[in-house]
Design a protein around this motif. Structure first.
Motif, PDB file in Angstrom:
ATOM      1  N   LYS A   3       0.843  -1.202   0.000  1.00  0.00           N
ATOM      2  CA  LYS A   3       0.000   0.000   0.000  1.00  0.00           C
ATOM      3  C   LYS A   3       0.876   1.248   0.000  1.00  0.00           C
ATOM      4  O   LYS A   3       1.843   1.345   0.752  1.00  0.00           O
ATOM      5  CB  LYS A   3      -0.877  -0.031   1.241  1.00  0.00           C
ATOM      6  CG  LYS A   3      -1.849   1.109   1.318  1.00  0.00           C
ATOM      7  CD  LYS A   3      -2.845   0.893   2.434  1.00  0.00           C
ATOM      8  CE  LYS A   3      -2.445   1.706   3.653  1.00  0.00           C
ATOM      9  NZ  LYS A   3      -3.519   1.871   4.623  1.00  0.00           N
ATOM     10  N   SER A  31     -10.054  13.756  -4.095  1.00  0.00           N
ATOM     11  CA  SER A  31     -11.129  12.839  -4.530  1.00  0.00           C
ATOM     12  C   SER A  31     -10.885  12.337  -5.957  1.00  0.00           C
ATOM     13  O   SER A  31     -11.252  11.221  -6.291  1.00  0.00           O
ATOM     14  CB  SER A  31     -12.487  13.530  -4.443  1.00  0.00           C
ATOM     15  OG  SER A  31     -12.515  14.610  -5.349  1.00  0.00           O
ATOM     16  N   GLY A  34      -8.429   8.882  -6.926  1.00  0.00           N
ATOM     17  CA  GLY A  34      -8.818   7.469  -6.908  1.00  0.00           C
ATOM     18  C   GLY A  34      -8.263   6.737  -5.707  1.00  0.00           C
ATOM     19  O   GLY A  34      -7.855   7.341  -4.724  1.00  0.00           O
ATOM     20  N   ASN A  35      -8.247   5.411  -5.820  1.00  0.00           N
ATOM     21  CA  ASN A  35      -7.903   4.594  -4.652  1.00  0.00           C
ATOM     22  C   ASN A  35      -6.634   3.766  -4.839  1.00  0.00           C
ATOM     23  O   ASN A  35      -6.439   2.772  -4.156  1.00  0.00           O
ATOM     24  CB  ASN A  35      -9.087   3.682  -4.293  1.00  0.00           C
ATOM     25  CG  ASN A  35     -10.254   4.489  -3.770  1.00  0.00           C
ATOM     26  OD1 ASN A  35     -10.072   5.425  -2.980  1.00  0.00           O
ATOM     27  ND2 ASN A  35     -11.444   4.194  -4.241  1.00  0.00           N
ATOM     28  N   ASN A  36      -5.762   4.171  -5.730  1.00  0.00           N
ATOM     29  CA  ASN A  36      -4.496   3.435  -5.913  1.00  0.00           C
ATOM     30  C   ASN A  36      -3.589   3.601  -4.704  1.00  0.00           C
ATOM     31  O   ASN A  36      -2.737   2.774  -4.436  1.00  0.00           O
ATOM     32  CB  ASN A  36      -3.745   3.933  -7.139  1.00  0.00           C
ATOM     33  CG  ASN A  36      -4.449   3.504  -8.405  1.00  0.00           C
ATOM     34  OD1 ASN A  36      -5.285   2.621  -8.366  1.00  0.00           O
ATOM     35  ND2 ASN A  36      -4.115   4.146  -9.513  1.00  0.00           N
ATOM     36  N   SER A  38      -3.404   5.471  -0.496  1.00  0.00           N
ATOM     37  CA  SER A  38      -4.221   5.963   0.615  1.00  0.00           C
ATOM     38  C   SER A  38      -3.718   7.337   1.036  1.00  0.00           C
ATOM     39  O   SER A  38      -2.520   7.646   0.905  1.00  0.00           O
ATOM     40  CB  SER A  38      -4.127   5.010   1.807  1.00  0.00           C
ATOM     41  OG  SER A  38      -4.638   3.756   1.457  1.00  0.00           O
ATOM     42  N   TYR A  39      -4.631   8.133   1.558  1.00  0.00           N
ATOM     43  CA  TYR A  39      -4.315   9.502   1.959  1.00  0.00           C
ATOM     44  C   TYR A  39      -4.913   9.724   3.344  1.00  0.00           C
ATOM     45  O   TYR A  39      -6.018   9.248   3.614  1.00  0.00           O
ATOM     46  CB  TYR A  39      -4.926  10.499   0.957  1.00  0.00           C
ATOM     47  CG  TYR A  39      -4.622  10.128  -0.470  1.00  0.00           C
ATOM     48  CD1 TYR A  39      -3.366  10.396  -1.029  1.00  0.00           C
ATOM     49  CD2 TYR A  39      -5.563   9.459  -1.256  1.00  0.00           C
ATOM     50  CE1 TYR A  39      -3.074  10.015  -2.337  1.00  0.00           C
ATOM     51  CE2 TYR A  39      -5.276   9.073  -2.555  1.00  0.00           C
ATOM     52  CZ  TYR A  39      -4.029   9.358  -3.090  1.00  0.00           C
ATOM     53  OH  TYR A  39      -3.738   8.963  -4.375  1.00  0.00           O
ATOM     54  N   THR A  58     -15.259  10.146   2.074  1.00  0.00           N
ATOM     55  CA  THR A  58     -14.273  10.587   1.083  1.00  0.00           C
ATOM     56  C   THR A  58     -13.137   9.559   1.028  1.00  0.00           C
ATOM     57  O   THR A  58     -13.139   8.589   1.787  1.00  0.00           O
ATOM     58  CB  THR A  58     -13.663  11.965   1.441  1.00  0.00           C
ATOM     59  OG1 THR A  58     -12.743  11.795   2.531  1.00  0.00           O
ATOM     60  CG2 THR A  58     -14.742  12.977   1.833  1.00  0.00           C
ATOM     61  N   ASN A  59     -12.162   9.783   0.168  1.00  0.00           N
ATOM     62  CA  ASN A  59     -11.008   8.869   0.121  1.00  0.00           C
ATOM     63  C   ASN A  59      -9.849   9.367   0.994  1.00  0.00           C
ATOM     64  O   ASN A  59      -8.712   8.976   0.797  1.00  0.00           O
ATOM     65  CB  ASN A  59     -10.531   8.635  -1.325  1.00  0.00           C
ATOM     66  CG  ASN A  59     -10.012   9.904  -1.980  1.00  0.00           C
ATOM     67  OD1 ASN A  59     -10.294  11.011  -1.509  1.00  0.00           O
ATOM     68  ND2 ASN A  59      -9.243   9.755  -3.033  1.00  0.00           N
ATOM     69  N   GLU A  61      -8.496   9.444   4.885  1.00  0.00           N
ATOM     70  CA  GLU A  61      -8.678   8.910   6.241  1.00  0.00           C
ATOM     71  C   GLU A  61      -8.089   9.904   7.238  1.00  0.00           C
ATOM     72  O   GLU A  61      -7.411  10.862   6.852  1.00  0.00           O
ATOM     73  CB  GLU A  61      -7.975   7.561   6.353  1.00  0.00           C
ATOM     74  CG  GLU A  61      -8.557   6.520   5.383  1.00  0.00           C
ATOM     75  CD  GLU A  61      -7.694   5.273   5.304  1.00  0.00           C
ATOM     76  OE1 GLU A  61      -8.224   4.190   5.558  1.00  0.00           O
ATOM     77  OE2 GLU A  61      -6.506   5.389   4.961  1.00  0.00           O
ATOM     78  N   ARG A 251       1.337   8.506  -6.659  1.00  0.00           N
ATOM     79  CA  ARG A 251       0.677   7.566  -7.573  1.00  0.00           C
ATOM     80  C   ARG A 251       1.545   7.239  -8.763  1.00  0.00           C
ATOM     81  O   ARG A 251       1.405   6.230  -9.407  1.00  0.00           O
ATOM     82  CB  ARG A 251      -0.619   8.183  -8.139  1.00  0.00           C
ATOM     83  CG  ARG A 251      -1.650   8.525  -7.128  1.00  0.00           C
ATOM     84  CD  ARG A 251      -2.862   9.090  -7.809  1.00  0.00           C
ATOM     85  NE  ARG A 251      -2.479  10.116  -8.783  1.00  0.00           N
ATOM     86  CZ  ARG A 251      -3.156  10.394  -9.877  1.00  0.00           C
ATOM     87  NH1 ARG A 251      -4.218   9.711 -10.201  1.00  0.00           N
ATOM     88  NH2 ARG A 251      -2.755  11.365 -10.674  1.00  0.00           N
TER      89      ARG A 251
END
Ligand code: PEP
Length: 252
Positions: A3, A31, A34-36, A38-39, A58-59, A61, A251
């Motif tokens: 990750k 936003s 994407g989800n490649n 984690s933030y 939201t994406n 945490e 990313r």
């Protein structure tokens, strides 16, 4: 695949109004990533209710910058891991060098905080790193070994399946002096190899962040190194455009 993570450490900065503006900009800018990767943002305790209501769904945490090693009791001023759970925190930073140096947190106390965080289901972000004096006296690896050993002795290598390590050379934190990508990579590889000696599988999957004056203009070259899986970001996490640019860099 490991990750990737970019986590902001706001330290003792912000207020409701400023946080609101910062978080709005982050939600918009992150936003679309994407989800490649984690933030996350690690914020001062009093702001959890507002951060939670702003970021849930939201994406991005959120987490804490510290946690008590105790579950509950007469520990005035402390905050337990289960209290952090009440606000759906994902992460708790443990062993930040400012805590180690300014509040005298020993390797043993940091290890106990790591265990307390995991016991409550939080992901500890375990900070390790050497001072300038230690680097100059060639004891960097020994210092980091001791910091890790305290945690591995108390929690075991398998605990790292639910943890993140942040390598933060103390001389690079808040100083504007960043480790070169190669200096950082050397220590990240040292950490990963040390863990691999106990478990190759855990080491291969372990997210190891670099922290220390990461900025929008140096993040990409740091994140391009093979053992650097993202960053723990102090000063630059308070400036929306800079933090978003660093999140984009992880990313690519
Ligand atoms: C930190 O506080 O963890 C940190 C890395 O700070 P800065 O990015 O400001 O050096």
């Amino acid at each position: 695949m490991r990750k990737k993570l970019v986590a902001g450490n706001w330290k003792m900065h912000g207020n409701l109004q400023e946080n609101d503006a910062l978080l709005s900009a982050l939600v918009t800018g992150i936003s679309v990533l994407g989800n490649n990767a984690s933030y996350a943002v690690c914020v001062p305790y009093p702001y959890f209710p507002s951060v939670q209501s702003k970021l849930q769904g939201t994406n991005i945490e959120w987490g804490a910058q510290n946690v008590s090693q105790h579950e509950k009791g007469a520990f005035t001023g402390e905050v337990s891991a289960s209290m952090l759970n009440d606000f759906n925190c994902t992460y708790a930073i443990v062993g930040h060098s400012e805590r180690r140096m300014l509040y005298g947190e020993s390797n043993q106390v940091v290890a106990e905080k790591y265990v307390a965080a995991q016991k409550a289901g939080l992901v500890p972000i375990l900070c390790v790193g050497e001072t300038l004096e230690q680097r100059d006296s060639d004891t960097t690896e020994q210092v980091i070994d001791e910091q890790l050993k305290a945690v591995l002795t108390l929690a075991g290598v398998n605990s790292l399946a639910n943890a993140v390590i942040a390598y933060e050379p103390v001389w690079a934190i808040g100083t504007g002096k960043t480790a070169t990508p190669q200096q950082a990579q050397d220590i990240h590889r040292f950490i990963r190899q040390g863990i691999a000696a106990q478990s190759a599988e855990i080491a291969a999957e372990l997210t190891i962040l670099y922290g220390g004056s990461v900025k929008a203009n140096n993040a990409a070259e740091l994140f391009a190194m093979p053992d650097i899986d993202g960053g723990l970001i102090g000063g630059a996490s308070l400036v929306a455009d800079d933090f978003i640019a660093i999140c984009k860099a992880v990313r690519s």
